[in-house]
Scaffold this motif. Sequence first.
Motif, mmCIF file in Angstrom:
data_model
loop_
_atom_site.group_PDB
_atom_site.id
_atom_site.type_symbol
_atom_site.label_atom_id
_atom_site.label_comp_id
_atom_site.label_asym_id
_atom_site.label_seq_id
_atom_site.Cartn_x
_atom_site.Cartn_y
_atom_site.Cartn_z
ATOM 1 N N ARG A 81 1.063 -1.118 0.104
ATOM 2 C CA ARG A 81 0.008 0.176 0.028
ATOM 3 C C ARG A 81 0.909 1.268 -0.094
ATOM 4 O O ARG A 81 1.805 1.197 0.896
ATOM 5 C CB ARG A 81 -0.863 0.065 1.040
ATOM 6 N N PHE A 82 0.725 2.073 -1.104
ATOM 7 C CA PHE A 82 1.547 3.201 -1.064
ATOM 8 C C PHE A 82 1.086 4.408 -0.498
ATOM 9 O O PHE A 82 0.183 5.404 -0.891
ATOM 10 C CB PHE A 82 1.891 3.426 -2.447
ATOM 11 N N GLN A 83 1.136 4.415 0.961
ATOM 12 C CA GLN A 83 0.563 5.630 1.780
ATOM 13 C C GLN A 83 1.680 5.742 2.867
ATOM 14 O O GLN A 83 2.224 4.842 3.387
ATOM 15 C CB GLN A 83 -0.765 5.112 2.577
ATOM 16 N N ASP A 84 1.611 6.950 3.528
ATOM 17 C CA ASP A 84 2.385 7.301 4.735
ATOM 18 C C ASP A 84 1.548 6.636 5.972
ATOM 19 O O ASP A 84 0.588 6.971 6.045
ATOM 20 C CB ASP A 84 2.135 8.957 5.022
ATOM 21 N N ILE A 85 2.197 5.830 6.690
ATOM 22 C CA ILE A 85 1.757 4.966 7.559
ATOM 23 C C ILE A 85 1.075 5.826 8.766
ATOM 24 O O ILE A 85 0.070 5.591 9.178
ATOM 25 C CB ILE A 85 2.612 4.058 8.394
ATOM 26 N N TYR A 110 13.964 8.751 11.057
ATOM 27 C CA TYR A 110 13.254 10.267 11.321
ATOM 28 C C TYR A 110 12.138 9.940 12.088
ATOM 29 O O TYR A 110 11.510 11.146 12.370
ATOM 30 C CB TYR A 110 13.353 11.202 9.994
ATOM 31 N N ILE A 111 11.395 9.073 11.960
ATOM 32 C CA ILE A 111 10.086 9.037 12.465
ATOM 33 C C ILE A 111 9.878 7.764 13.383
ATOM 34 O O ILE A 111 8.708 7.200 13.494
ATOM 35 C CB ILE A 111 9.263 8.899 11.211
ATOM 36 N N THR A 112 10.882 7.099 13.878
ATOM 37 C CA THR A 112 10.800 5.934 14.579
ATOM 38 C C THR A 112 9.968 5.980 15.950
ATOM 39 O O THR A 112 8.983 5.287 16.109
ATOM 40 C CB THR A 112 12.354 5.517 15.174
ATOM 41 N N THR A 113 10.037 6.934 16.723
ATOM 42 C CA THR A 113 9.306 6.854 18.032
ATOM 43 C C THR A 113 7.749 7.301 17.778
ATOM 44 O O THR A 113 6.942 6.431 18.124
ATOM 45 C CB THR A 113 9.915 7.923 18.858
ATOM 46 N N PRO A 114 7.225 8.161 16.779
ATOM 47 C CA PRO A 114 5.916 8.060 16.441
ATOM 48 C C PRO A 114 5.433 6.944 15.927
ATOM 49 O O PRO A 114 4.324 6.834 16.185
ATOM 50 C CB PRO A 114 6.041 9.373 15.295
ATOM 51 N N ILE A 115 6.332 6.365 15.246
ATOM 52 C CA ILE A 115 5.618 5.123 14.493
ATOM 53 C C ILE A 115 5.318 4.086 15.636
ATOM 54 O O ILE A 115 4.339 3.389 15.747
ATOM 55 C CB ILE A 115 6.574 4.265 13.565
ATOM 56 N N LEU A 116 6.283 3.900 16.479
ATOM 57 C CA LEU A 116 6.105 2.962 17.737
ATOM 58 C C LEU A 116 4.958 3.456 18.579
ATOM 59 O O LEU A 116 4.145 2.542 18.929
ATOM 60 C CB LEU A 116 7.509 2.905 18.397
ATOM 61 N N PHE A 117 4.751 4.529 18.966
ATOM 62 C CA PHE A 117 3.474 5.110 19.900
ATOM 63 C C PHE A 117 2.225 4.935 18.955
ATOM 64 O O PHE A 117 1.221 5.019 19.690
ATOM 65 C CB PHE A 117 4.142 6.242 20.407
ATOM 66 N N LYS A 118 2.369 4.870 17.714
ATOM 67 C CA LYS A 118 1.237 4.549 17.057
ATOM 68 C C LYS A 118 0.600 3.310 17.554
ATOM 69 O O LYS A 118 -0.525 3.072 17.190
ATOM 70 C CB LYS A 118 1.229 4.553 15.349
ATOM 71 N N PHE A 119 1.237 2.372 17.821
ATOM 72 C CA PHE A 119 0.849 0.769 18.161
ATOM 73 C C PHE A 119 1.077 0.807 19.608
ATOM 74 O O PHE A 119 -0.015 0.009 19.998
ATOM 75 C CB PHE A 119 1.692 -0.046 17.122
ATOM 76 N N ILE A 120 2.054 0.866 20.328
ATOM 77 C CA ILE A 120 2.301 0.800 21.558
ATOM 78 C C ILE A 120 1.119 1.421 22.589
ATOM 79 O O ILE A 120 1.137 2.612 22.382
ATOM 80 C CB ILE A 120 3.563 1.108 22.001
ATOM 81 N N TYR A 150 16.253 6.294 30.403
ATOM 82 C CA TYR A 150 15.054 5.907 30.857
ATOM 83 C C TYR A 150 13.978 7.175 30.796
ATOM 84 O O TYR A 150 14.318 8.350 31.012
ATOM 85 C CB TYR A 150 15.119 5.547 32.459
ATOM 86 N N GLY A 151 12.804 6.785 30.252
ATOM 87 C CA GLY A 151 11.804 7.880 29.886
ATOM 88 C C GLY A 151 10.216 7.351 29.415
ATOM 89 O O GLY A 151 10.134 5.947 29.405
ATOM 90 N N VAL A 152 9.723 8.040 28.743
ATOM 91 C CA VAL A 152 8.377 7.920 28.292
ATOM 92 C C VAL A 152 8.398 6.628 27.320
ATOM 93 O O VAL A 152 7.599 5.783 27.385
ATOM 94 C CB VAL A 152 7.782 9.149 27.560
ATOM 95 N N LEU A 153 9.518 6.544 26.608
ATOM 96 C CA LEU A 153 9.695 5.423 25.603
ATOM 97 C C LEU A 153 9.816 4.048 26.148
ATOM 98 O O LEU A 153 8.830 3.058 26.277
ATOM 99 C CB LEU A 153 10.355 5.461 24.625
#
Length: 261
Positions: A81-85, A110-120, A150-153
């Motif tokens: 699927r050709f979309q911005d996740i 450049y977008i690792t943390t937002p992608i992780l928090f989209k699911f976590i 250590y933090g929010v992530l």
Amino acid sequence: MKDFQTKKKFGQNFITDKNLLSAIVSDAEICENDEVLEIGPGMGTLTEEISKHAKRVISYEIDNDLKPILLGKDLKNVEFRFQDIMNVSLREIEGSFVGEYKIVANLPYYITTPILFKFIGQSERVKSITVMVQKEVAERMIAKEGGKDYGVLSIGIAACGQAHITRNVSRIMFNPAPNVDSAVVRIDIYNKYNLDLKEFHNFVKNIFNMRRKTLLNNLAQSYGKNRGELEQIFGKKVLARRAESFSVDEIVELYKKFSEK
Ligand code: SAM
């Protein structure tokens, strides 16, 4: 990589080494009945390896220029699927899977943390997340209390499962080579503390809002409560500490006390 000019703005650092690709899929423990979400297939090298082991793969790629390469692979159990996740809702993503699913990705830095928090803490259907990330992020993902990592992530991840680094990967394994080394991290997901993870995540963000300040300062500022009210809930000693000094178990206890009031 003939005929394709990689784009820095999309974090395109590709992997072609067959042993590494197969090791990542083995780290993810993908089995024949698994449905898999891949984020950022790039040239499709990891996708191809996942598709050999999984039942079905849905793979989101932001870069339309990769269409001819990816569709040309003609992988029967893969849907590209050709979309911005980040612009696709969780509902839409999950609507495509029959049951629980696993995530496997060599994530764009450049977008690792937002992608992780989209699911976590947001999804109840992700079984595990296996991701290649830059080493510093991997350290933050698995960090324990007290240190600067250590933090929010780390707390967000620890509250919804168990994370560990499955392998370190040198920058020279990528094309083009980035300026940093990487690591593969697998998070096995289960709601360890039986919490409302969205609410818990907000609480954690609030108590880490000003990292160098005490719990008292952060809670007073974020929730508009006065010292007296907060002292009644937590006591003076606890309020004088910084969020980074509490273990995840302790933060869960703080959250429970706070949300009961
Ligand atoms: N999986 C490939 C590999 O291992 O060789 C490529 C990994 S590369 C580090 C990251 C990929 O994610 C690139 O193909 C990039 O175009 C894609 N990407 C970047 N941002 C994205 C986004 N927001 N949504 C979907 N794909 C994205």
